[in-house]
Scaffold this motif. Structure first.
Motif, PDB file in Angstrom:
ATOM      1  N   LYS A 130      -1.927   8.963   6.869  1.00 10.61           N
ATOM      2  CA  LYS A 130      -1.840   8.459   8.238  1.00 10.61           C
ATOM      3  C   LYS A 130      -2.597   7.146   8.406  1.00 10.61           C
ATOM      4  O   LYS A 130      -2.280   6.341   9.261  1.00 10.61           O
ATOM      5  CB  LYS A 130      -2.400   9.495   9.226  1.00 10.61           C
ATOM      6  N   GLY A 131      -3.587   6.928   7.567  1.00 12.34           N
ATOM      7  CA  GLY A 131      -4.357   5.690   7.661  1.00 12.34           C
ATOM      8  C   GLY A 131      -3.641   4.477   7.115  1.00 12.34           C
ATOM      9  O   GLY A 131      -4.129   3.352   7.236  1.00 12.34           O
ATOM     10  N   LEU A 132      -2.475   4.694   6.513  1.00 11.45           N
ATOM     11  CA  LEU A 132      -1.712   3.565   5.982  1.00 11.45           C
ATOM     12  C   LEU A 132      -1.123   2.691   7.083  1.00 11.45           C
ATOM     13  O   LEU A 132      -0.924   1.503   6.905  1.00 11.45           O
ATOM     14  CB  LEU A 132      -0.576   4.078   5.080  1.00 11.45           C
ATOM     15  N   ILE A 133      -0.787   3.291   8.225  1.00 11.39           N
ATOM     16  CA  ILE A 133      -0.235   2.524   9.349  1.00 11.39           C
ATOM     17  C   ILE A 133      -1.336   1.655   9.953  1.00 11.39           C
ATOM     18  O   ILE A 133      -2.397   2.154  10.309  1.00 11.39           O
ATOM     19  CB  ILE A 133       0.338   3.456  10.436  1.00 11.39           C
ATOM     20  N   PRO A 134      -1.119   0.330  10.068  1.00 12.73           N
ATOM     21  CA  PRO A 134      -2.144  -0.544  10.663  1.00 12.73           C
ATOM     22  C   PRO A 134      -2.510  -0.095  12.071  1.00 12.73           C
ATOM     23  O   PRO A 134      -1.627   0.230  12.876  1.00 12.73           O
ATOM     24  CB  PRO A 134      -1.468  -1.920  10.679  1.00 12.73           C
ATOM     25  N   LYS A 135      -3.774  -0.099  12.352  1.00 12.60           N
ATOM     26  CA  LYS A 135      -4.262   0.287  13.676  1.00 12.60           C
ATOM     27  C   LYS A 135      -4.042  -0.866  14.655  1.00 12.60           C
ATOM     28  O   LYS A 135      -4.466  -1.996  14.421  1.00 12.60           O
ATOM     29  CB  LYS A 135      -5.741   0.641  13.609  1.00 12.60           C
ATOM     30  N   VAL A 136      -3.362  -0.594  15.775  1.00 14.81           N
ATOM     31  CA  VAL A 136      -3.071  -1.631  16.767  1.00 14.81           C
ATOM     32  C   VAL A 136      -4.329  -1.916  17.589  1.00 14.81           C
ATOM     33  O   VAL A 136      -4.911  -1.002  18.180  1.00 14.81           O
ATOM     34  CB  VAL A 136      -1.939  -1.199  17.723  1.00 14.81           C
ATOM     35  N   PRO A 137      -4.787  -3.188  17.618  1.00 15.31           N
ATOM     36  CA  PRO A 137      -5.946  -3.523  18.453  1.00 15.31           C
ATOM     37  C   PRO A 137      -5.659  -3.220  19.921  1.00 15.31           C
ATOM     38  O   PRO A 137      -4.548  -3.415  20.399  1.00 15.31           O
ATOM     39  CB  PRO A 137      -6.113  -5.033  18.228  1.00 15.31           C
ATOM     40  N   ARG A 138      -6.677  -2.754  20.613  1.00 13.40           N
ATOM     41  CA  ARG A 138      -6.486  -2.388  22.013  1.00 13.40           C
ATOM     42  C   ARG A 138      -6.799  -3.532  22.963  1.00 13.40           C
ATOM     43  O   ARG A 138      -6.533  -3.438  24.145  1.00 13.40           O
ATOM     44  CB  ARG A 138      -7.377  -1.190  22.356  1.00 13.40           C
ATOM     45  N   LYS A 141       0.829  -1.214   0.000  1.00 10.93           N
ATOM     46  CA  LYS A 141       0.000   0.000   0.000  1.00 10.93           C
ATOM     47  C   LYS A 141       0.857   1.255   0.000  1.00 10.93           C
ATOM     48  O   LYS A 141       0.571   2.228  -0.705  1.00 10.93           O
ATOM     49  CB  LYS A 141      -0.929  -0.002   1.219  1.00 10.93           C
ATOM     50  N   LEU A 142       1.928   1.237   0.802  1.00 16.03           N
ATOM     51  CA  LEU A 142       2.798   2.400   0.869  1.00 16.03           C
ATOM     52  C   LEU A 142       3.522   2.612  -0.467  1.00 16.03           C
ATOM     53  O   LEU A 142       3.662   3.747  -0.938  1.00 16.03           O
ATOM     54  CB  LEU A 142       3.813   2.234   2.001  1.00 16.03           C
ATOM     55  N   ASP A 143       3.955   1.507  -1.074  1.00 17.36           N
ATOM     56  CA  ASP A 143       4.619   1.624  -2.385  1.00 17.36           C
ATOM     57  C   ASP A 143       3.675   2.231  -3.425  1.00 17.36           C
ATOM     58  O   ASP A 143       4.065   3.128  -4.200  1.00 17.36           O
ATOM     59  CB  ASP A 143       5.078   0.236  -2.863  1.00 17.36           C
ATOM     60  N   GLU A 144       2.434   1.738  -3.438  1.00 17.94           N
ATOM     61  CA  GLU A 144       1.458   2.261  -4.398  1.00 17.94           C
ATOM     62  C   GLU A 144       1.166   3.731  -4.126  1.00 17.94           C
ATOM     63  O   GLU A 144       1.071   4.550  -5.062  1.00 17.94           O
ATOM     64  CB  GLU A 144       0.163   1.439  -4.327  1.00 17.94           C
ATOM     65  N   HIS A 145       1.023   4.073  -2.827  1.00 14.93           N
ATOM     66  CA  HIS A 145       0.759   5.456  -2.449  1.00 14.93           C
ATOM     67  C   HIS A 145       1.915   6.356  -2.870  1.00 14.93           C
ATOM     68  O   HIS A 145       1.723   7.438  -3.453  1.00 14.93           O
ATOM     69  CB  HIS A 145       0.537   5.537  -0.939  1.00 14.93           C
ATOM     70  N   GLN A 146       3.131   5.921  -2.587  1.00 24.16           N
ATOM     71  CA  GLN A 146       4.314   6.716  -2.896  1.00 24.16           C
ATOM     72  C   GLN A 146       4.474   6.922  -4.409  1.00 24.16           C
ATOM     73  O   GLN A 146       4.765   8.025  -4.881  1.00 24.16           O
ATOM     74  CB  GLN A 146       5.558   6.031  -2.318  1.00 24.16           C
TER      75      GLN A 146
END
Length: 964
Positions: A566-574, A522-527
């Protein structure tokens, strides 16, 4: 007239009375214990081990051994009565100056069980101060029905020099072969005839071919290595196949191996703290390895395992049918008494018998134990579960074996498990007999259990009916008392809830792991897309007469990508704590994203300024409005998506609540009219009222476990409290506490070991130093080159230990001013080998050398040792290995930096947590203790990646003064 004894009578008394291999070994081990041995060994030397041409089996003990007279007057005399009289000896040379023991043997024929193990046999025995005694014999000689005992020569020799035992061994063989010199008896009848002629030649051939091969000879010489050596050894030259197969990994033989192991591993009572403390091992020497058969499958039970029992029984049968003791059901302990209503008879009195028993539930969700505890006890129960019988703390075979269910637990359970409950394979514990208390409960001569006499039948009747009554009182499907059933339902409900929670947590873990896996793409595609848009925008803005319409699409797309960034970073489950590997990956992703943002932001800002210069105020205002609306839309979109999920879940919960509530109400009301119409008497009204009341409370209880808790949970929800985060925090704390508890236990054992080693090292060093001093006085020894090497190497070892010794005695040290140069030199000495091996450059500034630290010397040494030791580990794969010690006068801070692996930002504080470590097999204690010790000296330590300190871009630690 007098009785004459045929030779085969001894064969019948010996091998003929032994039920199986474990019984034979046990009988010989018991004799070793009776001889005051502390170590009992069985050793199978497999063909091929260290070049052996065949397999050998050895049984040995380090007991008092026998002199020549003892062998003649005791060992060769069957049925000696010293053990059966159970007379306690006095502490003396004959007890090896140990506390007198109650004898385990009683019939005086256990020694003959060696015949079961194979043929021929060499027995070696030595008493302190006496020469080694050797006996050679092949027990198959006794199978000849024509021979009387008087006709047989048993060769025995005193071995004056152990190293010459081979010579004596050949003499013994020649003496034994003299048994075949006579061909006819006194009646001129052939001694060997028929099929026994083949047996004769087998015996002669095996004797001629028996040799003490080098590995076996070395084993003998190491066992009897001095004049003070003592003990007895049986060497079997051709062990039976059952023994040899114990070393083979044959799937068809696994059950046989388990049978032998489970029969020997509980040789003495491990359930009692006061039990006999002797070591019993069964070593397999095969190929290039040696292992203990008894511990290869896992450890046997110990007393602390009763703490893991879901049901625990402890008490005593009085010999007349009454049990008095305690019963623990999960965490509730009560007194329990039972009397078997049988006819009392003095002839059936069997004496007082203690019993202690643990019982494990078959499935985890029916147990009150943690997952680790349940697995630990279940593994043992699976391998060794059963009810064991011990007499004077020695195991009585076959009890405890899988097929030795002498109280018929499984037979009853197969008829009705809901009534009889107890399963033989789910229990573990013992019944304790003694000769003194229970003289009438005796072994069968075949060693296959207890004699089935009146006393035995009375005891089994009492014990059987005790367990039947106990099951009916508490554990049956409809028990008399609901203590067990109520607690079981509570535990099962709790475990079901936890399993459901784990399942939900698992879904989140899978989603998070999937997000981690897809992030790089995803980051590669975004970049790629972002940089392409920037390039296009740059080209467009180079046109002199650029209009807004020409770049409007590009600016819109860039804003969308900015919002997605900012939404590219996986959200850590709480709800759970990610693994260290997942944290590491997330940390690298965040670094990569931040580096990307840092690299692209200047160009983005440059193009924004360029656009402002090229475009009119009207165009820029339109673009600003679009951005503004974009933020509003993005926020509304997120809120509406979650609101939709809330509406859907709420509707689903309300529907399910109504369905369940309707089902419960219907269960109570569906038979209302039928019940009312069927009432024809006042008695029925009372009866039906009781039934309806019970049904009401049952349904209300079900609602209290399913519907009401959900509503109560929803009532407690608040926008001000993140329930997921709170639950996740508590779970993380629980996992950390559990981990710390396990590590603390190991660390406590480590601390004890260190104290013992410290004490032993001091004693050892003193002895070696003294002996080296004496040797150095001898000019001939002193002139030998190797002695000089030995003396210097020992001195070096002693110096290394001297470096460590102050660290064990920190409490008695005094606070003093320690120059940095002293620390530097100490580290050079301590890590001399590692510095040379890894080509480490230890850099130190003049400021550090002259700086004085007011502290106890062992404390500061320990701190630096821990940090440098870690640095050496993390620098191993680096080309440049540098450790830098510096002192900054202005902030008054000591710097310890290295060129190894950099500590991730999120770990900078965690590295000082107790038991936190990234090193394989690391305990995570060193840095924790360093921080604690420095804090006591009003100093602190922290890790940092600040370039002001971390000039080597590896791990960096700073020590400073604590400011109040």
């Amino acid at each position: 007239m007098q009785f004459r004894t045929k030779a085969r009578a001894v064969d019948l008394l010996g091998k003929g009375q032994i039920a199986d291999l474990p019984t034979a070994i046990t009988e010989l081990w018991k004799n070793g214990y009776d001889a005051y041995a502390d170590k009992l060994s069985a050793d199978l030397f497999k063909e091929g081990y260290n070049g052996l041409s065949k397999s050998y089996f050895v049984i040995s003990d380090d007991g008092k051994g026998m002199s020549g007279t003892d062998v003649l007057d005791k060992w060769l005399v069957l049925g000696t009565d010293s053990k059966s009289r159970a007379e306690l000896e006095e502490e003396s040379e004959d007890t090896l100056w140990k506390r007198p023991r109650i004898k385990a043997g009683e019939k005086g024929i256990g020694r003959l069980s060696v015949a079961y193990l194979g043929n021929p046999m060499l027995m070696l025995t030595k008493k302190i101060g006496y020469p080694l005694q050797a006996i050679y014999f092949d027990w198959r000689l006794l199978e000849n029905y024509n021979l009387f005992l008087d006709d047989i020569t048993i060769p025995i020799r005193s071995v004056e020099k152990t190293e010459s035992i081979n010579v004596d061994f050949h003499e013994l063989k020649n003496m034994f072969l003299s048994n075949f010199d006579k061909e006819f008896d006194s009646d001129n009848s052939p001694i060997w005839e028929g099929k026994q002629i083949e047996l004769k030649f087998d015996i002669i051939s095996d004797t001629i071919n028996s040799e003490l091969e080098k590995p076996i000879l070395n084993n003998i010489l190491s066992f009897y290595n001095s004049d003070d050596s003592h003990g007895t050894m049986f060497l079997v030259f051709n062990p039976i196949n059952q023994i040899i197969e114990l070393s083979e990994k044959d799937e068809d033989k696994i059950d046989e191996g388990n049978f032998v192991t489970s029969s020997l591993i509980g040789f003495t009572n491990p359930f009692k703290e006061t039990s006999i403390k002797i070591e019993a091992v069964f070593n397999i020497h095969k190929d290039l390895e040696t292992y203990d058969l008894l511990t290869k499958q896992g450890n046997f039970f110990e007393k602390s395992d009763f703490d893991l029992a879901d049901v625990y029984i402890k008490g005593r049968f009085d010999g007349n049918g009454t049990f008095d003791g305690i019963l623990r059901i999960f965490d509730k302990t009560i007194d329990y008494n039972y009397t078997n209503p049988r006819k009392k008879d003095k002839r059936s009195f069997y004496g007082s018998i203690p019993i202690e028993l643990g019982y494990s539930q078959g499935i985890e969700n029916s147990s009150n134990l943690s997952e680790i505890q349940f697995e630990k006890i279940s593994t043992k129960v699976r391998e060794y579960g059963g009810l064991y019988v011990f007499r004077d703390d020695f195991r009585v075979l076959p009890y405890g074996r899988e097929n030795a269910d002498f109280l018929n637990f499984e037979l009853r359970r197969s008829k009705r498990a809901g009534t009889y409950y107890f399963s033989y394979r789910r229990m573990y514990g013992y019944i304790a007999l003694t000769r003194e208390r229970n003289p009438d409960l005796r072994d069968k001569s075949s060693r296959e259990g207890l004699i089935n006499n009146a006393q035995y039948r009375a005891f089994t009747s009492d014990a059987t009916n005790f367990f039947i009554a106990l099951a009916q009182d508490f554990f049956a499907t409809t028990p008399k008392q609901s203590l067990f059933r109520d607690k079981l339902i509570e535990i099962q409900d709790q475990n079901k809830a936890l399993e459901a929670d784990k399942a939900r947590e698992k879904v989140e873990k899978i989603a998070f792991t999937k997000a981690l896996n897809t992030y790089p793409q995803k980051l590669d595609e975004h970049q790629t897309k972002y940089e392409s848009l920037l390039n296009t925008l740059d080209e467009k803005l180079d046109n002199i007469n650029i209009t807004y319409s020409e770049v409007e699409y590009i600016l819109d797309e860039l804003q969308k990508l900015d919002l997605d960034l900012k939404g590219l970073i996986p959200k850590v489950p709480r709800r759970y704590r990610p693994t260290e590997t997942q944290k590491e990956r997330l940390y690298k992703f965040e670094n990569r994203l931040n580096n990307y943002i840092e690299s692209v932001t200047p160009r983005r800002e440059e193009l924004n300024k360029k656009a402002q210069d090229k475009l009119e105020i009207r165009d820029l205002k339109i673009d600003f409005t679009k951005k503004y609306n974009g933020y509003i839309y993005s926020l509304e979109k997120s809120l509406n998506e979650y609101r939709q999920q809330l509406d859907e879940k709420s509707a689903l919960l309300i529907k399910e609540y109504r369905d369940r509530a309707k089902r419960l109400t219907s269960s109570l009301s569906e038979n209302k009219e039928t019940t009312i119409k069927s009432i024809v008497s006042k008695y029925q009204i009372i009866q039906f009222a009781d039934e309806i009341e019970k049904q009401y409370y049952t349904l209300l209880e079900e609602a209290g476990k399913t519907l009401f808790p959900l509503v109560e949970h929803i009532k407690r929800l608040s926008f001000d409290i993140d329930e997921e985060q709170v639950q996740g925090a508590y779970k993380a704390q629980y996992e950390q506490m559990k981990y710390q508890w396990e590590q603390t236990r190991d660390t406590a054992q480590l601390g004890i070991a260190v104290e013992i080693i410290d004490h032993e090292f001091n004693q050892l060093y003193a002895k070696i130093n003294s002996q080296l001093g004496e040797l150095s006085k001898n000019s001939e020894v002193n002139s030998i080159k190797e002695f000089g090497f030995l003396e210097r190497n020992f001195k070096q070892l002693e110096d290394k230990y001297a470096l460590l010794s102050p660290l064990y005695r920190i409490s008695g040290a005094l606070v003093k001013d320690i120059p940095g140069n002293t620390i530097y030199n100490y580290l050079l000495d301590f890590f001399e080998n590692q510095i040379e091996e890894y080509s480490i450059r230890l850099e130190v500034s003049d400021e550090f050398k002259t700086h004085l630290i007011s502290i106890k010397e062992p404390v500061i040494h320990t701190v630096f040792i821990n940090i440098i030791n870690n640095a050496i580990y993390w620098m191993r794969n680096k080309e440049q290995r540098i450790i830098k010690l510096d002192y900054l006068p202005n902030p008054k801070e000591i710097i310890i930096a290295n060129s190894g692996e950099k500590i991730p930002d999120y770990r900078l504080n965690k590295v000082f947590d107790l038991f936190y470590s990234q090193r394989p097999n690391g305990r995570g204690i060193g840095l924790y203790l360093s921080k604690q010790s420095l804090n006591e000296a009003n100093l602190d330590i922290y890790a940092t990646n600040d370039k002001k300190y971390n000039s080597l871009n590896g791990a960096c630690f700073v020590i400073n003064q604590i400011t109040k």
